[in-house]
Design an enzyme around this catalytic site. Sequence first.
Site, PDB file in Angstrom:
ATOM      1  N   LYS A 126       1.239  -1.225   0.091  1.00 35.62           N
ATOM      2  CA  LYS A 126       0.446  -0.446  -0.435  1.00 35.62           C
ATOM      3  C   LYS A 126       0.850   1.786   0.127  1.00 35.62           C
ATOM      4  O   LYS A 126       1.733   1.082   0.870  1.00 35.62           O
ATOM      5  CB  LYS A 126      -0.774  -0.050   1.337  1.00 35.62           C
ATOM      6  CG  LYS A 126      -2.090   0.762   1.027  1.00 35.62           C
ATOM      7  CD  LYS A 126      -2.130   0.777   2.463  1.00 35.62           C
ATOM      8  CE  LYS A 126      -4.307   1.508   2.756  1.00 35.62           C
ATOM      9  NZ  LYS A 126      -4.950   1.407   3.699  1.00 35.62           N
ATOM     10  N   SER A 183      -9.579   1.820   2.722  1.00 32.50           N
ATOM     11  CA  SER A 183      -8.264   2.353   1.661  1.00 32.50           C
ATOM     12  C   SER A 183      -7.260   1.542   1.399  1.00 32.50           C
ATOM     13  O   SER A 183      -7.307   2.107   0.473  1.00 32.50           O
ATOM     14  CB  SER A 183      -8.070   3.565   2.998  1.00 32.50           C
ATOM     15  OG  SER A 183      -7.176   3.114   3.982  1.00 32.50           O
ATOM     16  N   SER A 189     -10.125  -1.023   7.291  1.00 31.69           N
ATOM     17  CA  SER A 189      -8.841  -0.372   5.306  1.00 31.69           C
ATOM     18  C   SER A 189      -8.932  -1.993   5.313  1.00 31.69           C
ATOM     19  O   SER A 189      -8.497  -2.078   3.969  1.00 31.69           O
ATOM     20  CB  SER A 189      -8.246   0.134   5.599  1.00 31.69           C
ATOM     21  OG  SER A 189      -9.150   2.058   5.519  1.00 31.69           O
TER      22      SER A 189
END
Lengths: 108, 466
Positions: free
Chosen positions: B80, B158, B182
């Site tokens: 990420k 996210s 997330s």
Amino acid sequence: MSDMNRREFAEAIALASLAPLVGHRAGLMSFPALESGAAVVDPASLAKALTGAIRAQYGDRLLEADFDVIAHQIQAALERAAKLRKVPLSNGDEPDFVFSPVRAPSVG
Amino acid sequence: MSDPTWLTIPELGRLLRDRRVSAVELAEHYLARLERLGPTYNAVVTVLRPQALAEARQRDVELAKGKDRGPLHGIPYGAKDLLAAEGAPTSWGAEPYRGQMLRRDATVVRKLREAGAVLCAKLAMVELAGGMGYNQAFASFTGPGRSPWDRARWSGGSSSGSGSAVSAGLVPFAIGSETWGSIQFPAAFCGVTGLRPTYGRVSRHGAMALSWTMDKLGPIARTAEDCGLVLAAIAGPDPADPSALDLPFAFPDRSAERKRYRLGMLKGTLEKTQPEVRRNFEESLRALRDFAEVEEGLELPGYPYDEMASIVIDAEAASAFEPLIESGRITELTAPEDRIGGYAGQVVLAKDYIRALRVRRPAAAALDALLAKVDAIVAPTLPTVAWPIDAAFDKVYPDYPGGASIGGAANLCGVPGLFLMNGTGEGGLPTSLQLTGRALGEGVLLAIGRRYQQRTNFHRLAPPGL
């Protein structure tokens, strides 16, 4: 524009009941809490005042419509905080963090 | 080389050790998929081709010399884009930080390199990990994360790219982060396996901070076993992160294995869920009952967990992103609501934040007492399938807001969660099952997840057309 974000959505789908609380730590020294004389604070009024603080700091970069959204968000946060105040705490109930004093190694 | 796209980490490891594929060939394979398919799902920020190939060459040389770093040796992965990796931009999904170069590796990136894994890409994410309160999928400069199961659906956030890249076979595993949902959302919406570790299990050093006391880093992969192998590589103490726990984690965790497990269900957990979600959850219970007892009717302690979590995130994010707000560059964020979403947090009262931290302790003890009654609490991960990409979150599936949810409590109190695909629902989209356990109980969750995946094949399903 909507003012409900994903977090608020998650809250909306969760149970947020405030049933009588159980599970306070056993065996720790507890200090009696004073009965609080209920200070009546209207979240909308307080939100308006706090929005004024935002206006004072950032007023030059926000639109009037933005302040409406921000006031709503502040009020929602204050209402959340009001729910926390229904949880009894005594003087000995510490925040869940521990500060570590620092002593750097001596040089030379 | 036979197609390795959908293989698990142990399966890829066997190919490497049997010399049926080289680390360079594996890296080439996944790099090509990242480059070709990554934009289809808005899954990728930066493909690290030269760096990945150089690392893969080194891993091949090591294997040829008999040096084997373990189960992740030569395995490609993606991170990420809130994790710092030296030599690559770290954008935090946000236009103001596009091209940001951080001259260090996050501890997780370093540990994965030491374990032999090959970083192939920085993966897309919701801007600032959703810290400004986004209400739509269009909340990243890379565009809305699209689910490989249907590009018209959101991949979740996210950790959007981490979910979709694993789901589309662009990497065998990825690292995501969760403050509140997330890893959970992308794992569910993309039909993959995600693990939210215990707070402190994995060092946060070098990761963008949204909430210092709630951020967790964890793997998204094909299987529970894969997640366990990755967690074993990234867990552990770190002098650079005082919250990182000095506790070993080994996988598999033999002490977590039982003949039969005890699972619990919250009262009302199936209320207002899509019929297919309910159906698949009930099917999952049938599979779980092969090796577990299921106790129904548990209730969360009566603390305002979600409210506490919101206050903690609001206050900590307000400080974490104060420089962005002060700079005025918050107006460069993609989602219009994110451009003004950071202001309210600036006036969270200190006494309210401190109170949340004070109530958190007895609230966590009460949650632990509940979790101690069982090995895990089981629930649908989310009440619906992936949301339409162009719908405002507060308008989507209004009839299915879901029932009793442990998500806010689990994140506030830092307990682990495992998310596993358990079928398909509306439109052939994935549905998902979640297990929540006691702090440091990842081994138990992973053992249950493995047993479940030994009885089912949802983790073997590829999205249509891939």
